[in-house]
Write a protein that holds these residues in place. Structure first.
Motif, mmCIF file in Angstrom:
data_model
loop_
_atom_site.group_PDB
_atom_site.id
_atom_site.type_symbol
_atom_site.label_atom_id
_atom_site.label_comp_id
_atom_site.label_asym_id
_atom_site.label_seq_id
_atom_site.Cartn_x
_atom_site.Cartn_y
_atom_site.Cartn_z
ATOM 1 N N GLN A 113 0.850 -1.195 0.000
ATOM 2 C CA GLN A 113 0.000 0.000 0.000
ATOM 3 C C GLN A 113 0.888 1.248 0.000
ATOM 4 O O GLN A 113 2.003 1.191 0.508
ATOM 5 C CB GLN A 113 -0.917 -0.004 1.229
ATOM 6 C CG GLN A 113 -1.796 -1.235 1.331
ATOM 7 C CD GLN A 113 -2.710 -1.415 0.128
ATOM 8 O OE1 GLN A 113 -3.155 -0.454 -0.499
ATOM 9 N NE2 GLN A 113 -2.954 -2.668 -0.232
ATOM 10 N N ASP A 115 -2.003 1.446 -2.966
ATOM 11 C CA ASP A 115 -2.101 0.807 -4.282
ATOM 12 C C ASP A 115 -3.181 1.417 -5.160
ATOM 13 O O ASP A 115 -3.428 0.935 -6.277
ATOM 14 C CB ASP A 115 -2.328 -0.699 -4.127
ATOM 15 C CG ASP A 115 -3.692 -1.024 -3.532
ATOM 16 O OD1 ASP A 115 -4.382 -0.086 -3.051
ATOM 17 O OD2 ASP A 115 -4.063 -2.210 -3.532
ATOM 18 N N GLY A 117 -6.093 1.026 -5.094
ATOM 19 C CA GLY A 117 -7.104 0.023 -5.410
ATOM 20 C C GLY A 117 -6.903 -0.582 -6.787
ATOM 21 O O GLY A 117 -7.869 -0.981 -7.439
ATOM 22 N N GLN A 122 -8.202 5.261 -4.876
ATOM 23 C CA GLN A 122 -8.200 5.246 -3.411
ATOM 24 C C GLN A 122 -7.313 6.396 -2.974
ATOM 25 O O GLN A 122 -6.096 6.293 -3.003
ATOM 26 C CB GLN A 122 -7.664 3.911 -2.886
ATOM 27 C CG GLN A 122 -8.557 2.724 -3.257
ATOM 28 C CD GLN A 122 -8.113 1.419 -2.641
ATOM 29 O OE1 GLN A 122 -6.930 1.208 -2.383
ATOM 30 N NE2 GLN A 122 -9.057 0.527 -2.399
ATOM 31 N N ASP A 136 -3.700 2.011 4.990
ATOM 32 C CA ASP A 136 -4.163 1.653 3.654
ATOM 33 C C ASP A 136 -4.758 2.904 3.004
ATOM 34 O O ASP A 136 -5.196 3.818 3.704
ATOM 35 C CB ASP A 136 -5.244 0.560 3.756
ATOM 36 C CG ASP A 136 -5.648 -0.006 2.402
ATOM 37 O OD1 ASP A 136 -4.911 0.203 1.411
ATOM 38 O OD2 ASP A 136 -6.708 -0.666 2.344
ATOM 39 N N ASP A 137 -4.703 2.948 1.706
ATOM 40 C CA ASP A 137 -5.448 3.973 0.988
ATOM 41 C C ASP A 137 -6.752 3.350 0.524
ATOM 42 O O ASP A 137 -6.780 2.222 0.029
ATOM 43 C CB ASP A 137 -4.638 4.550 -0.192
ATOM 44 C CG ASP A 137 -4.248 3.506 -1.240
ATOM 45 O OD1 ASP A 137 -4.107 2.312 -0.878
ATOM 46 O OD2 ASP A 137 -4.079 3.885 -2.413
HETATM 47 CA CA LIG Z 1 -5.346 0.417 -0.903
#
Ligand SMILES: [Ca+2]
Length: 151
Positions: A113, A115, A117, A122, A136-137
Motif C-alpha cells: 500500500q 495501491d 485500489g 483510493q 491503507d489507501d
Molecule cells: Ca489500498
C-alpha cells in the motif's frame, strides 16, 4: 423504565464539551469518532469540535503506537479510522492536511500500500484494522471512524 440510547448523527457541537480527549504526551489530544462517515464529513466533524483529522501524532512512530493503542484499540478494539492524509490533489503524491509531504520515515503503510485500489481510485488514508493497524489507501467515500487531533 429505560433510557433510550439515541444514535449520534450528523454534526452537532453540543456534544463537543463532553468528548473524552486522550493526551499522549506530545502536546496534542485525540478522540476517536465512533460514527461512520466518509473522509470529508469525518474531517468536518473533527473541525467542528476544534480539531482536525490526526496528522502530527501518527507520523511519529512512538506516538503512533501509543495513539493507536490508547485511542482506538483500548476503546473499540482493532477498528479502521481516517487519518489526515490524502492524494486527492495529485494521484500518488500523498500529503498531510498540514501540507507536509508523506515520507517513508513518517508513514506506516501496510505492505503493497498505497495501491490506489489497482487504479480504482483510493485517495484517502486510514489506519486499517484488516492490516494489523498499518495504513491503507481507500476510497474517500468509504464509511469509517475518524481519528481527531487537536492541540
Ligand atoms: Ca489500498
Amino acid at each position: 423504565m429505560y433510557t433510550a440510547i439515541v444514535p449520534y448523527s450528523g454534526i452537532d457541537t453540543t456534544n463537543a464539551p463532553n468528548l473524552a480527549w486522550v493526551s499522549v504526551g506530545n502536546g496534542y489530544k485525540y478522540y476517536l469518532r465512533t460514527q461512520l462517515g466518509n473522509y470529508s464529513e469525518s474531517r468536518k466533524f473533527c473541525k467542528t469540535v476544534g480539531a482536525d483529522l490526526a496528522a502530527v501524532g501518527v507520523r511519529n512512530a512512538e506516538y503512533r503506537r501509543i495513539i493507536t493503542k490508547r485511542v482506538i484499540q483500548d476503546k473499540v478494539g482493532n477498528s479502521s479510522a481516517w487519518i489526515g492524509m490524502n492524494d486527492i490533489a495529485s494521484e500518488g503524491t500523498w500529503v498531510w492536511i498540514d501540507s507536509r509531504k508523506v515520507i517513508a520515515g513518517e508513514s506506516d503503510w501496510a505492505e503493497f500500500q498505497p495501491d490506489d485500489g489497482g487504479g480504482r481510485g483510493q485517495n484517502c488514508g486510514i489506519i486499517a484494522s484488516y492490516f494489523q493497524m498499518h495504513w491503507d489507501d481507500v476510497s474517500c467515500g468509504e464509511a469509517v471512524f475518524a481519528l481527531c487531533e487537536k492541540s
